[in-house]
Design a protein around this motif. Structure first.
Motif, mmCIF file in Angstrom:
data_model
loop_
_atom_site.group_PDB
_atom_site.id
_atom_site.type_symbol
_atom_site.label_atom_id
_atom_site.label_comp_id
_atom_site.label_asym_id
_atom_site.label_seq_id
_atom_site.Cartn_x
_atom_site.Cartn_y
_atom_site.Cartn_z
ATOM 1 N N ALA A 191 30.255 7.034 11.850
ATOM 2 C CA ALA A 191 30.810 6.698 13.172
ATOM 3 C C ALA A 191 32.208 6.116 13.047
ATOM 4 N N VAL A 192 32.418 5.269 12.037
ATOM 5 C CA VAL A 192 33.734 4.661 11.841
ATOM 6 C C VAL A 192 34.776 5.738 11.530
ATOM 7 N N ALA A 193 34.427 6.689 10.664
ATOM 8 C CA ALA A 193 35.356 7.774 10.330
ATOM 9 C C ALA A 193 35.714 8.570 11.582
ATOM 10 N N LEU A 194 34.723 8.836 12.430
ATOM 11 C CA LEU A 194 34.982 9.577 13.674
ATOM 12 C C LEU A 194 35.896 8.777 14.596
ATOM 13 N N ILE A 195 35.643 7.480 14.713
ATOM 14 C CA ILE A 195 36.462 6.628 15.580
ATOM 15 C C ILE A 195 37.913 6.580 15.086
ATOM 16 N N VAL A 196 38.065 6.397 13.771
ATOM 17 C CA VAL A 196 39.403 6.268 13.198
ATOM 18 C C VAL A 196 40.219 7.548 13.388
ATOM 19 N N GLY A 243 21.665 -4.775 16.366
ATOM 20 C CA GLY A 243 22.793 -5.586 16.820
ATOM 21 C C GLY A 243 23.834 -5.789 15.744
ATOM 22 N N VAL A 244 23.398 -6.021 14.507
ATOM 23 C CA VAL A 244 24.349 -6.210 13.407
ATOM 24 C C VAL A 244 25.038 -4.892 13.084
ATOM 25 N N VAL A 245 24.296 -3.778 13.213
ATOM 26 C CA VAL A 245 24.885 -2.462 12.961
ATOM 27 C C VAL A 245 26.019 -2.191 13.941
ATOM 28 N N VAL A 246 25.803 -2.531 15.218
ATOM 29 C CA VAL A 246 26.847 -2.333 16.226
ATOM 30 C C VAL A 246 28.085 -3.136 15.865
ATOM 31 N N ASP A 247 27.882 -4.375 15.446
ATOM 32 C CA ASP A 247 29.035 -5.194 15.077
ATOM 33 C C ASP A 247 29.742 -4.630 13.851
ATOM 34 N N ASP A 248 28.968 -4.136 12.874
ATOM 35 C CA ASP A 248 29.553 -3.535 11.683
ATOM 36 C C ASP A 248 30.434 -2.342 12.066
ATOM 37 N N ALA A 249 29.918 -1.493 12.957
ATOM 38 C CA ALA A 249 30.681 -0.329 13.398
ATOM 39 C C ALA A 249 31.900 -0.740 14.216
ATOM 40 N N ALA A 250 31.810 -1.869 14.910
ATOM 41 C CA ALA A 250 32.939 -2.333 15.727
ATOM 42 C C ALA A 250 34.028 -2.971 14.875
ATOM 43 N N VAL A 251 33.641 -3.644 13.794
ATOM 44 C CA VAL A 251 34.602 -4.390 12.982
ATOM 45 C C VAL A 251 35.370 -3.481 12.028
ATOM 46 N N THR A 252 34.671 -2.527 11.400
ATOM 47 C CA THR A 252 35.245 -1.776 10.283
ATOM 48 C C THR A 252 36.465 -0.942 10.618
ATOM 49 N N PRO A 253 36.566 -0.263 11.793
ATOM 50 C CA PRO A 253 37.759 0.566 12.045
ATOM 51 C C PRO A 253 39.069 -0.184 11.900
ATOM 52 N N GLY A 254 39.081 -1.479 12.196
ATOM 53 C CA GLY A 254 40.315 -2.254 12.100
ATOM 54 C C GLY A 254 40.888 -2.300 10.700
ATOM 55 N N TYR A 255 40.027 -2.143 9.671
ATOM 56 C CA TYR A 255 40.517 -2.205 8.298
ATOM 57 C C TYR A 255 41.292 -0.952 7.895
ATOM 58 N N ALA A 256 41.106 0.160 8.620
ATOM 59 C CA ALA A 256 41.813 1.399 8.290
ATOM 60 C C ALA A 256 43.023 1.624 9.180
ATOM 61 N N MET A 257 43.198 0.766 10.198
ATOM 62 C CA MET A 257 44.324 0.929 11.108
ATOM 63 C C MET A 257 45.619 0.463 10.446
ATOM 64 N N GLY A 258 46.735 1.082 10.814
ATOM 65 C CA GLY A 258 48.036 0.684 10.303
ATOM 66 C C GLY A 258 48.449 1.431 9.050
ATOM 67 N N PHE A 259 47.558 2.255 8.483
ATOM 68 C CA PHE A 259 47.905 3.060 7.320
ATOM 69 C C PHE A 259 48.207 4.492 7.767
ATOM 70 N N SER A 260 48.802 5.272 6.880
ATOM 71 C CA SER A 260 49.113 6.657 7.229
ATOM 72 C C SER A 260 47.809 7.413 7.487
ATOM 73 N N PRO A 261 47.841 8.421 8.363
ATOM 74 C CA PRO A 261 46.613 9.171 8.670
ATOM 75 C C PRO A 261 45.941 9.757 7.430
ATOM 76 N N GLN A 262 46.748 10.104 6.402
ATOM 77 C CA GLN A 262 46.176 10.688 5.188
ATOM 78 C C GLN A 262 45.343 9.684 4.405
#
Length: 314
Positions: free
Chosen positions: A190-195, A39-58
């Protein structure tokens, strides 16, 4: 001499068997501990992508890499030694620490629900954040992500350690290290794939094949739904895991009213023909989530009554 060589070979074979058994024991223990922390792993994977959003794709993958390295440092330099010290010298502290972490998970999930229902937390950017350069903003986001990871990784470590409490200290250390490594690779892979999924979709949308273009457009349009779904699943998982930890802690302290009600509910739900185990698990998880929501809601209500906190949140 041959008999001595045979005895030596026999000893080597025995040691090899013991080593193989030890590896199997560590792998099995790590597997069970990882499932408990799902359950904590799912939340970790759900939360982390937001930290990479808004930056250039590179910059997206380098940011994820920095967070993943920080996560490994959290697990191996801080949490693993701390967990082993607790296991060796203060095993009695594990249950209250685990319950405190469970209460924190319930609070986090309940506050997310409160902000959603109250219309707060809409992602507005503060003026001081707008003044930051992209490098400063990236550094700030990576640091924030690593701090969040420390909290979630501490919960994962505590949940895993509780399942390993009866094992030898060496097995605990090896299993915790394996759990930490596997979960970090799984989560941030998983986060890298989602992003990068939208970039993959855009790339496919430019292909000549009509099916590839359709798939690409589908990926691009699906990503907002995927991120929203992950956030919802992560919140529910936090309630289920946090509530379950609290219920288990109550049982450990022989306060069996709530645990007994949930056990009876699960047993009754498990009487459904053919799918009894599934309905039993669903009923138990739902009841644990309700407990988590109640406890988390109480904490949120208390914190919102603290003078100054409400103003600081806005």
């Amino acid at each position: 001499m041959p008999s001595g060589l045979a005895a030596l070979l026999d000893d080597v074979a025995t040691i090899a068997k013991m080593a193989a058994a030890s590896v199997d024991d560590v792998s099995a223990a790590a597997g069970r501990a990882s499932m408990k922390a799902a359950g904590v792993v799912v939340d970790d994977a759900a939360v982390t992508p937001g930290y990479a959003m808004g930056f250039s794709p590179q910059r997206e993958l380098p940011i994820i890499r920095k967070i993943a390295i920080g996560s490994l440092k959290n697990k191996f330099l801080i949490l693993l030694p701390g967990a082993l010290v607790i296991s060796a010298f203060a095993p009695w502290a594990l249950t209250p620490l685990l319950m405190a972490g469970g209460a924190y998970l319930c609070f986090e999930a309940s506050e997310k629900l409160w902000e959603k229902l109250a219309g707060h937390g809409g992602g507005e950017i503060a003026p001081e954040e707008l003044a930051l350069s992209s490098v400063e903003q990236e550094k700030k986001m990576v640091g924030s992500a690593i701090r969040t990871d420390l909290i979630l990784s501490a919960e994962i470590t505590a949940i895993a350690l509780a399942d390993l409490a009866e094992r030898p200290l060496a097995t605990q250390a090896a299993a915790l290290a394996l759990v930490g490594l596997l979960i970090t690779v799984a989560v941030y892979g998983a986060v890298a794939l989602i992003v990068k999924m939208d970039d993959i979709g855009l790339h496919l949308a430019e292909r000549r094949s009509a099916s590839a273009r359709a798939l690409g457009r589908g990926l691009v349009h699906a990503m907002p739904l995927v991120l929203t779904g992950l956030a919802t699943i992560g919140t529910l998982a936090m309630l289920w895991v946090g509530g379950g930890i609290l219920v288990h802690g109550l049982h450990e302290y022989h306060l069996d009213l709530v645990p007994g009600v949930i056990e009876n509910l699960g047993h009754a739900a498990g009487q459904v023909p053919l799918i009894g185990p599934v309905t039993e698990w669903l009923a138990t998880a739902a009841a644990s989530a309700v407990v988590g929501l109640v406890i988390g809601g109480v904490i949120v209500a208390i914190l919102h009554l603290i003078p100054g906190r409400h103003r600081a949140a806005h």
